[in-house]
Design an enzyme around this catalytic site. Structure first.
Site, mmCIF file in Angstrom:
data_model
loop_
_atom_site.group_PDB
_atom_site.id
_atom_site.type_symbol
_atom_site.label_atom_id
_atom_site.label_comp_id
_atom_site.label_asym_id
_atom_site.label_seq_id
_atom_site.Cartn_x
_atom_site.Cartn_y
_atom_site.Cartn_z
ATOM 1 N N THR A 40 0.981 -1.270 0.106
ATOM 2 C CA THR A 40 -0.146 -0.098 -0.111
ATOM 3 C C THR A 40 0.782 1.102 -0.095
ATOM 4 O OG1 THR A 40 -1.673 -1.165 1.277
ATOM 5 C CG2 THR A 40 -1.826 1.190 1.317
ATOM 6 N N HIS A 43 2.043 1.761 -3.410
ATOM 7 C CA HIS A 43 0.876 2.592 -4.026
ATOM 8 C C HIS A 43 0.815 4.191 -3.860
ATOM 9 C CE1 HIS A 43 -0.829 -1.268 -5.834
ATOM 10 N NE2 HIS A 43 -1.085 -1.798 -4.658
#
Ligand code: NAD
Ligand code: ZN
Length: 342
Positions: A40, A43
Site C-alpha cells: 500500500t 501505491h
C-alpha cells in the site's frame, strides 16, 4: 520529529521535520521503534490510480509499527507510559451496525493510519487507546512492527477454516502469503502447497515450512499428488492475480473453502456456475484483521513457539533510506521490509 510525508499529489515521499503530534484525551502518543513497509505504501509512493482516488495529501505515511508509549490522554486507563505496544491501524467508529455485531473489520466509517490520517513512518504517532495492542515481553519491536500484515495472514488462514489435518494451497508468496504458509503449518495442516512465479519467494515459503513449492503451472500436479486427485480442502488466495484466482477455484475440492485476501487490480470475470456454485464451495472475503479475535490468535500463536515469523523479514533500513526500501519492494524479490526508526 522526522516524518516520511506524502506532501503533494505526485509520485514520491519526502522526509521532513514536523511537530510531534498532539494527542486527544482518548489517545496515546507512541514512540515508533520499528515500522513495516507495505505494498500500500508503494501505491501511495507511485501515486497510482488507487492512491489518487483514495488519498488526500499532505499526510505522514505508514500503518505497520511497534514502539513504546510516551504519554497518554486524560481519559486513558488501560495503557501506561512505557508499555511496549503495536496497534490495529484501522480506526473504526465503534457504534455502527457492524461494529456492534463483532464485524468492526468492515466498519464503513473506518479511517486508516498512513492513508486517511497521519501514519507511523515518523518518530511518534498518536493512536486511540482502544486500538493499542500490548506486546508480550519476548516479542521484539521488529515482530511487533509486522503484526498488521501478519494479522492479515492469520485472518485469512484461520477464519472459518478447519486446518488441523487439512490440505492447503497458498497462491501467492508475497510477505502475507509466506506468513500464511507458516500459520497453516502451525495450525496443523497436513500438507501445504505454495505457488508463486518468483523462485526467491518460493524459497521463503520453503523456509516457512511449505511441503511443496511450485510455479503456478505445476500447482495442479502438486495438488493432485498431495490430495489423490480430490483437490485441497482450503485455498488461501494471497496474490490478487486473476490467473491465481481461477486456479484457486479449480484446485479447491468440491465443498471446500477459498479465502480471498489478494485484491485484483481491476474487475475480473468469474464463471460462477462452474467455478463456485456447482463446486459447492464457500468463498470468504478477507478485510484487514478481525477485532480482536485475529489479534488474540496471533498473540497466542507467537507464544506457542510453533510459529516464528522471523524468516519473512529480509530487509531493514533507516528511515533516511526510504527510496531504497520502496525500490526493494518494487523489485518483487523481498520478503518483509522494515524501517528501523529508533
Ligand atoms: P505481493 O504483491 O508482494 O505478493 C503477491 C505474490 O503473488 C507475488 O509474490 C507474485 O509473484 C505472486 N504471483 C503473481 N502471479 C501469481 C500466480 N499466477 N500464482 C501465484 N502467485 C502469483 O503482495 P502482499 O503484500 O503479500 O499482499 C498480497 C495481496 O493481498 C495483494 O494483492 C495485496 O493488495 C492484498 N492485501 C489485501 C489485504 C486485505 O485486507 N484484503 C490487506 C493487505 C494486502
Ligand atoms: Zn463502525
Amino acid at each position: 520529529m522526522r516524518a516520511l510525508r506524502k506532501e503533494s499529489p505526485t509520485a514520491g515521499f519526502v522526509l521532513r521535520d514536523v511537530p510531534v503530534p498532539e494527542i486527544l484525551d482518548n489517545e496515546v502518543l507512541i514512540r515508533v521503534r520499528r515500522a513495516g513497509v507495505c505494498g500500500t505504501d508503494v501505491h501511495i509512493h507511485e501515486w497510482d490510480a488507487w492512491a489518487q482516488g483514495r488519498c488526500r495529501p499532505p499526510f505522514t505515511v505508514g500503518h505497520e509499527f511497534a514502539g513504546d508509549v510516551e504519554s497518554v490522554g486524560a481519559l486513558v486507563t488501560d495503557v501506561k507510559v512505557g508499555d511496549r505496544v503495536t496497534a490495529e491501524g484501522h480506526i473504526v467508529c465503534g457504534h455502527c451496525h457492524l461494529c456492534r455485531t463483532g464485524n468492526a473489520h468492515v466498519c464503513p466509517n473506518t479511517r486508516i493510519i498512513g492513508v486517511d490520517r497521519d501514519g507511523a513512518f515518523a518518530d511518534y504517532i498518536a493512536m486511540p487507546a482502544t486500538n493499542v495492542w500490548q506486546l508480550d515481553p519476548d516479542v521484539t519491536f521488529e515482530i511487533g512492527g509486522i503484526h498488521d500484515p501478519m494479522g492479515n495472514a492469520f485472518h485469512t488462514a484461520l477464519h472459518g477454516t478447519n486446518l488441523p489435518g487439512a490440505t492447503v494451497l497458498v497462491t501467492g508468496c508475497g510477505p502475507i502469503g509466506i506468513f500464511a504458509v507458516g500459520i497453516a503449518k502451525a495450525a496443523g495442516a497436513s500438507h501445504v502447497v505454495a505457488s508463486d512465479v518468483n523462485p526467491k519467494r518460493l524459497a521463503l515459503a520453503r523456509a516457512m515450512g511449505a511441503h511443496s513449492t511450485v510455479h503456478p503451472k505445476d500447482a495442479a500436479a502438486a495438488v493432485q499428488k498431495a490430495t489423490g486427485g480430490l483437490g485441497v480442502d482450503v485455498v488461501l488466495e494471497m496474490s490478487g492475480v486473476p490467473a491465481a484466482v481461477h486456479q484457486a477455484f479449480e484446485l479447491v475440492r468440491l465443498g471446500g473453502r477459498v479465502q480471498m485476501l489478494g485484491i485484483p487490480a481491476k474487475p475480473m470475470d468469474v464463471d460462477f456456475a462452474t467455478e463456485v456454485i456447482f463446486k459447492g464451495i464457500t468463498v470468504y472475503g478477507v478485510v484487514g484483521r478481525r477485532m480482536y479475535d485475529t489479534w488474540i490468535q496471533m498473540t497466542q500463536f507467537l507464544r506457542s513457539e510453533q510459529f516464528d515469523p522471523t524468516p519473512v523479514i529480509t530487509h531493514r533500513f533507516p528511515l533516511e533510506q526510504h527510496a531504497e526500501a520502496i525500490a526493494v519492494i518494487k523489485s518483487g524479490d523481498a520478503g518483509k521490509v522494515v524501517f528501523e526508526i529508533a
